[in-house]
Each structure stands twice: as structure tokens, then as C-alpha cells.
Design a protein around this motif. Structure first.
Motif, PDB file in Angstrom:
ATOM      1  N   UNK A   1       7.037  29.985  -5.754  1.00  0.00           N
ATOM      2  CA  UNK A   1       7.981  30.888  -5.188  1.00  0.00           C
ATOM      3  C   UNK A   1       7.771  30.982  -3.661  1.00  0.00           C
ATOM      4  N   UNK A   2       6.332  30.976  -3.190  1.00  0.00           N
ATOM      5  CA  UNK A   2       5.833  30.663  -1.738  1.00  0.00           C
ATOM      6  C   UNK A   2       6.563  29.485  -1.285  1.00  0.00           C
ATOM      7  N   UNK A   3       6.533  28.301  -2.009  1.00  0.00           N
ATOM      8  CA  UNK A   3       6.837  26.802  -1.566  1.00  0.00           C
ATOM      9  C   UNK A   3       8.078  26.992  -1.423  1.00  0.00           C
TER      10      UNK A   3
ATOM     11  N   UNK B   1       2.883  18.713   1.042  1.00  0.00           N
ATOM     12  CA  UNK B   1       1.957  19.657  -0.054  1.00  0.00           C
ATOM     13  C   UNK B   1       1.666  19.179  -1.341  1.00  0.00           C
ATOM     14  N   UNK B   2       0.656  19.382  -2.050  1.00  0.00           N
ATOM     15  CA  UNK B   2       0.281  19.206  -3.399  1.00  0.00           C
ATOM     16  C   UNK B   2       0.460  20.144  -4.258  1.00  0.00           C
ATOM     17  N   UNK B   3       1.396  20.413  -5.258  1.00  0.00           N
ATOM     18  CA  UNK B   3       1.448  21.304  -5.968  1.00  0.00           C
ATOM     19  C   UNK B   3       0.627  21.384  -7.266  1.00  0.00           C
TER      20      UNK B   3
ATOM     21  N   UNK C   1       2.857  15.744  -5.244  1.00  0.00           N
ATOM     22  CA  UNK C   1       3.037  15.553  -3.731  1.00  0.00           C
ATOM     23  C   UNK C   1       4.588  15.888  -3.353  1.00  0.00           C
ATOM     24  N   UNK C   2       4.809  16.752  -2.421  1.00  0.00           N
ATOM     25  CA  UNK C   2       6.101  16.973  -1.800  1.00  0.00           C
ATOM     26  C   UNK C   2       6.010  16.673  -0.189  1.00  0.00           C
ATOM     27  N   UNK C   3       7.041  15.988   0.143  1.00  0.00           N
ATOM     28  CA  UNK C   3       7.254  15.931   1.720  1.00  0.00           C
ATOM     29  C   UNK C   3       8.087  17.015   2.169  1.00  0.00           C
TER      30      UNK C   3
ATOM     31  N   UNK D   1       0.960  -1.303   0.185  1.00  0.00           N
ATOM     32  CA  UNK D   1       0.096   0.019  -0.108  1.00  0.00           C
ATOM     33  C   UNK D   1       0.949   1.412   0.021  1.00  0.00           C
ATOM     34  N   UNK D   2       0.347   2.363  -0.691  1.00  0.00           N
ATOM     35  CA  UNK D   2       1.181   3.625  -0.925  1.00  0.00           C
ATOM     36  C   UNK D   2       0.437   4.697  -1.187  1.00  0.00           C
ATOM     37  N   UNK D   3       0.809   5.867  -1.439  1.00  0.00           N
ATOM     38  CA  UNK D   3       0.104   6.949  -1.665  1.00  0.00           C
ATOM     39  C   UNK D   3       0.812   7.508  -2.674  1.00  0.00           C
ATOM     40  N   UNK D   4      -0.170   7.990  -3.840  1.00  0.00           N
ATOM     41  CA  UNK D   4       0.275   8.712  -5.187  1.00  0.00           C
ATOM     42  C   UNK D   4       0.771  10.049  -4.966  1.00  0.00           C
ATOM     43  N   UNK D   5       2.131  10.020  -5.324  1.00  0.00           N
ATOM     44  CA  UNK D   5       2.781  11.369  -5.185  1.00  0.00           C
ATOM     45  C   UNK D   5       2.867  12.269  -6.496  1.00  0.00           C
ATOM     46  N   UNK D   6       2.705  11.456  -7.632  1.00  0.00           N
ATOM     47  CA  UNK D   6       2.825  12.098  -8.764  1.00  0.00           C
ATOM     48  C   UNK D   6       2.053  11.382  -9.735  1.00  0.00           C
ATOM     49  N   UNK D   7       1.312  11.989 -10.953  1.00  0.00           N
ATOM     50  CA  UNK D   7       0.811  11.312 -12.047  1.00  0.00           C
ATOM     51  C   UNK D   7       1.231  12.027 -13.324  1.00  0.00           C
ATOM     52  N   UNK D   8       1.557  11.101 -14.340  1.00  0.00           N
ATOM     53  CA  UNK D   8       1.994  11.793 -15.400  1.00  0.00           C
ATOM     54  C   UNK D   8       1.128  11.199 -16.547  1.00  0.00           C
TER      55      UNK D   8
END
Length: 325
Positions: free
Chosen positions: A191-193, A232-234, A223-225, A2-9
Motif C-alpha cells: 500500500x505504501x509503495x 526499491x526491492x519489494x 526490484x522496481x524503478x 553486465x546487468x542487475x538482477x531485478x527478479x528471481x523466481x
């Protein structure tokens, strides 16, 4: 596993396993998620089950199950107007970045975003960004907008990423949560992130003077740790934000200041337009509800997808000033 999706292309998904490893995964066959007509069956933030597949080149995964989503946020797909595009799922809070004129963020855009967040049960917080660039007039506009949304009950932050104003307060609000940042291209998300987490080096964009619209710099949600126990999810800069699948009678329920008054209307199916003895129209006349919010409500009610990007609050203030005379 089991895991979490961090990026989708599109066809490949980067999944972070429970023990912290990243695996590139594909999707098994065609997924149809019950009741959702979506162009992307798997979204960033999804919790998925997958099996590892070892080939001679690398270890990859095959996703076979998507866990039930706590929530998700959508926009209409650009080309297939009947379909929706899920931007991200399982979000604790969404920050909408608002800039006054660099580029301009309209009240209609803000209100559509807030309505969608209310409908999907995600806490929305407004960030007034680039406060270091405001002059007397735009500062007045910014404070006026902040007043409108604070009165309704939305949390508002004033931030300057370049001068590091308000950034620490924002970080505190993000600890232990999955946050999403959204807004028009060019409002300063990257810029904020980067101000919060310089090691990320997210690409930033330069505002095109000609159109005052930002250039797109993020193409896929990711998503970034972050180092201070936050994720966060950009998201890609969103030009248009479609309201998805709402009945006319539901819409006012997603305007908190309307919802509080609805039961005082004479008719329980009141749409707050022409009906007599409408508590919302009465509050509007007394300036207890902002005209800009009511205008946004009417546009959403009428399904006006065309004009909401061009509205600015100057006209709404003029309307409000008229009622005060």
C-alpha cells in the motif's frame, strides 16, 4: 554483458542490462559463492555478467559471473535451518515497517532485524505505518517505541499511506538509492509503495481479523524503478527473521547503545549477563537502556528462536516502570 538482477523466481532471473533492456536469464551450472551456504546463489540486487543466447522462441541469457556484493541481507531458510536465504543484495538502506496492533510488530522482531542490518552494514530506518488507525493507547505505544529507537540513533518516520502523511519525506530519503522495504505480512508495504508510485499496482492484502496476521501477497523479492530516481526491492512478508552466524561476543556490538558502553565493563569479554561491574547492566538499572532491547539481546544470545514473535512491549514497559519506583 553486465546487468542487475531485478527478479528471481528460483530458476529464472530477470536482469536489467546497462542500456535498460530486460532479459530473462538462467544460471550456468551450479554456483558456489565462497563462504556462503545459501539456498539461492543469485539474489535480487546482484550485479551479474551474462551472455545472450538466441533460440527460435526468444532471446535469453546465461549468467556466468556474480560481482562481489557490497552487502546482503538474509533470513534462515524455512526448511533447511542450517542454510540461509539471501533476500537481497547491494542495498543502500532498509526500511522496516512497524505497526502497533494491525498486525502487531514485536520489539524482539524489530531488534533482530536491526541487529542483522547492523551486522551486514546496511542503514536501517524505522517506518511507523498506519498512524491514522491509532487510538489513545496505541498512539502512546507508538510514541514510546519511537522514543526508544530515536534515542539510540535510528531514524524514524511516521506515515499514513492512506492519508498521504509522511510519504513525501520518505520519497526524499530514497532519491538516488536502492531501498528495501520489509516487515511482517500485512504491515502495509505494498500500500505504501503504491502511494508513492500508483502506476506499480502492487497487490495489497487484507488483514485476517482472526489471526491479526497479514496474508502473503508478495512471493518473490523484486526490484522496481520508480519515477523519482529511486529503486526499491519489494520482499516477501517475513514471519521469522533468523540471526545468522554470530559469535556470542559479537552480538552486543550490533546494539549501538551497548557498543558505546562496552569498554566501560570490567571484563573485556563481558556478555552483560551475570558478570560484576557491567556497564550495560548499570545503564539498564538507571533506565538509560530500554528493557525491551536488553530482553531482545538475551534472546538472541541464548538462541531463542521460538518466543520472539509473541513478545510485546507492554511487558517491557511494566518492567521499566518497576525499576522507576
Amino acid at each position: 554483458m553486465t546487468g542487475t538482477v531485478y527478479k528471481s523466481t528460483g530458476s529464472w532471473y530477470t536482469v536489467k542490462s546497462e542500456n535498460g533492456d530486460f532479459v530473462e536469464c538462467r544460471m550456468k551450472g551450479k554456483f558456489r559463492i565462497k563462504g556462503i551456504k545459501s539456498t539461492n546463489p543469485i539474489a535480487v540486487g546482484d550485479i551479474v555478467d551474462y551472455e545472450l543466447e538466441e533460440t527460435s522462441d526468444a532471446v535469453t541469457g546465461m549468467i556466468h559471473t556474480i560481482h562481489e556484493r557490497k552487502n546482503y541481507i538474509v533470513r534462515k531458510s524455512v526448511n533447511l535451518s542450517k542454510q540461509i536465504h539471501i533476500i537481497a543484495s547491494n542495498i543502500d538502506q532498509v526500511f522496516l515497517l512497524v505497526t502497533i496492533d494491525n498486525p502487531p510488530t514485536t520489539t524482539s522482531f524489530i531488534d533482530r532485524f536491526l541487529v542483522t542490518a547492523e551486522a551486514y552494514g546496511i542503514e536501517a530506518i524505522l517506518i511507523f505505518n498506519k498512524i491514522d488507525t491509532l487510538n489513545d493507547q496505541t498512539l502512546d505505544d507508538q510514541l514510546y517505541l519511537q522514543h526508544i529507537y530515536s534515542e539510540i540513533g535510528y531514524k524514524c518516520l511516521r506515515i499514513s499511506s492512506t492519508e498521504n502523511k509522511g510519504v513525501d519525506k520518505l520519497k526524499e530519503m530514497m532519491i538516488g538509492k536502492v531501498s528495501m522495504f520489509s516487515g511482517h505480512s500485512g504491515v502495509g508495504k505494498s500500500t505504501l509503495v503504491n502511494a508513492m508510485e500508483p502506476s506499480l499496482h502492487l497487490k495489497t492484502s487484507v488483514i485476517s481479523e482472526q489471526s491479526k496476521q497479514g496474508q502473503h501477497t508478495t512471493t518473490f523479492a523484486e526490484m522496481y524503478d520508480l519515477s523519482f530516481d529511486a529503486r526499491i526491492i519489494d520482499t516477501p512478508g517475513i514471519k521469522g527473521f533468523g540471526i545468522v552466524d554470530m559469535e556470542p561476543s559479537e552480538i552486543s556490538g550490533y546494539f549501538p547503545e551497548f557498543f558505546r558502553l562496552k569498554d566501560q565493563c570490567k571484563f573485556n569479554n563481558c556478555l552483560h549477563k551475570e558478570e560484576p561491574h557491567c556497564a550495560i547492566k548499570a545503564a539498564l538499572e538507571k533506565d538509560e537502556i530500554a528493557w525491551s532491547r536488553y530482553n531482545s539481546y538475551l534472546k538472541i544470545l541464548e538462541g531463542d528462536e521460538e518466543h520472539y514473535r509473541t513478545d510485546t512491549y507492554g511487558e517491557d514497559r511494566a518492567a521499566s516502570d518497576e525499576t522507576r519506583k
